[in-house]
Scaffold this active site. Structure first.
Site, PDB file in Angstrom:
ATOM      1  N   HIS A 103       0.891  -1.324  -0.152  1.00 39.79           N
ATOM      2  CA  HIS A 103       0.005   0.083  -0.042  1.00 39.79           C
ATOM      3  C   HIS A 103       0.792   1.332  -0.029  1.00 39.79           C
ATOM      4  CE1 HIS A 103      -3.715  -2.022   1.685  1.00 39.79           C
ATOM      5  NE2 HIS A 103      -3.286  -2.771   0.481  1.00 39.79           N
ATOM      6  N   GLU A 105       0.636   3.826   1.788  1.00 33.42           N
ATOM      7  CA  GLU A 105       1.254   4.453   3.068  1.00 33.42           C
ATOM      8  C   GLU A 105       2.478   3.354   3.603  1.00 33.42           C
ATOM      9  OE1 GLU A 105      -3.426   4.780   2.935  1.00 33.42           O
ATOM     10  OE2 GLU A 105      -1.906   3.125   2.221  1.00 33.42           O
ATOM     11  N   CYS A 131      -6.352   1.388   5.128  1.00 30.96           N
ATOM     12  CA  CYS A 131      -7.089   0.216   5.363  1.00 30.96           C
ATOM     13  C   CYS A 131      -6.530  -0.119   7.075  1.00 30.96           C
ATOM     14  CB  CYS A 131      -6.532  -0.993   4.565  1.00 30.96           C
ATOM     15  SG  CYS A 131      -4.851  -1.514   4.769  1.00 30.96           S
ATOM     16  N   CYS A 134      -2.812  -0.584   7.324  1.00 34.91           N
ATOM     17  CA  CYS A 134      -2.091   0.784   7.438  1.00 34.91           C
ATOM     18  C   CYS A 134      -2.228   1.569   8.511  1.00 34.91           C
ATOM     19  CB  CYS A 134      -2.299   1.399   6.034  1.00 34.91           C
ATOM     20  SG  CYS A 134      -1.456   0.534   4.645  1.00 34.91           S
TER      21      CYS A 134
END
Length: 181
Positions: A103, A105, A131, A134
Site C-alpha cells: 500500500h 502508506e 485500511c 495501514c
C-alpha cells in the site's frame, strides 16, 4: 517550443477521491490542498488495476517521504501479472493478504525508514482513507494528523483511529483526523 497541454481530467484528477478544486490564475492552494495534490501526483506512479493511491509524510511543511501502491521491488507490476483479488472478485477492503501490492502508506513508511528519515509527529497525506493494516502502522509511528480525500470501505480502520484518540473533521472535500493531544 509548444508545451503539451494535459487533458483536464489529468489536471484535476478524474479518479475516485481526486476532486481537488480548480484554482483561479494567481490563486495559491492551502498547505493541505498542496500536499494532497502531491499525493495525487504520487498515485499516478501506481500500477494497481483497482485503485491508484498516493501518500506523503510531511513535517514542518517539508515532504519527508512519498509512496504509491505497487508490488515489491523487482516483481512484475499488477498490469503485467494480473490481480488475484480482481480475478476472485474480492470486494474492496477485504482479503488484503492476497494482494501482491504494498500500500501507498506502507511504501511511504518504508521509504522514510530506508533513508533514515525520522517521521515522528508527522502528518500523513493520502488520496484515500487507510485500511486497517495501514492504520495500525500509522498509529505505531506517532503520526499526529491524517489528511485524506477519498473514502475506503474499512470501518475497523476508522474505529482504530477513534480508539487511539483521533478526532475526525471535514473541511470541504477533505477528511482530517487529528490526534487529540
Amino acid at each position: 517550443m509548444a508545451l503539451l497541454k494535459k487533458p483536464e481530467s489529468e489536471v484535476t484528477g478524474d479518479q475516485e477521491g481526486q476532486t481537488g478544486k480548480t484554482l483561479e490564475p494567481g490563486e495559491r492552494p492551502g498547505w493541505d490542498e498542496y500536499f494532497l495534490r502531491l499525493a495525487e501526483l504520487a498515485a499516478t506512479r501506481s500500477t494497481c488495476l483497482r485503485r491508484r493511491v498516493g501518500a506523503l509524510l510531511v513535517a514542518d511543511r517539508r515532504v519527508l517521504s512519498t509512496g504509491y501502491n505497487g508490488p515489491p521491488r523487482s516483481l512484475p507490476h499488477c498490469r503485467e501479472a494480473g490481480c488475484l483479488r480482481e480475478a476472485l472478485k474480492v470486494p474492496s477492503g477485504q482479503r488484503h493478504e492476497i494482494c501482491r501490492a504494498i500500500h501507498a502508506e506502507q511504501n511511504t513508511i518504508l521509504q522514510a525508514a530506508q533513508h533514515g528519515v525520522p517521521i515522528r509527529q508527522a502528518t500523513l497525506y493520502s488520496t484515500h482513507q487507510p485500511c486497517a493494516i495501514c492504520a495500525k502502522l500509522i498509529l505505531n509511528l506517532d503520526v499526529i494528523r491524517l489528511v485524506l480525500r477519498g473514502a475506503y470501505p474499512d470501518e475497523l480502520a476508522l474505529s482504530l483511529f477513534r480508539e487511539a484518540g483521533f478526532v475526525r473533521e471535514e473541511a470541504g472535500d477533505l477528511v482530517i483526523w487529528a490526534k487529540n493531544l
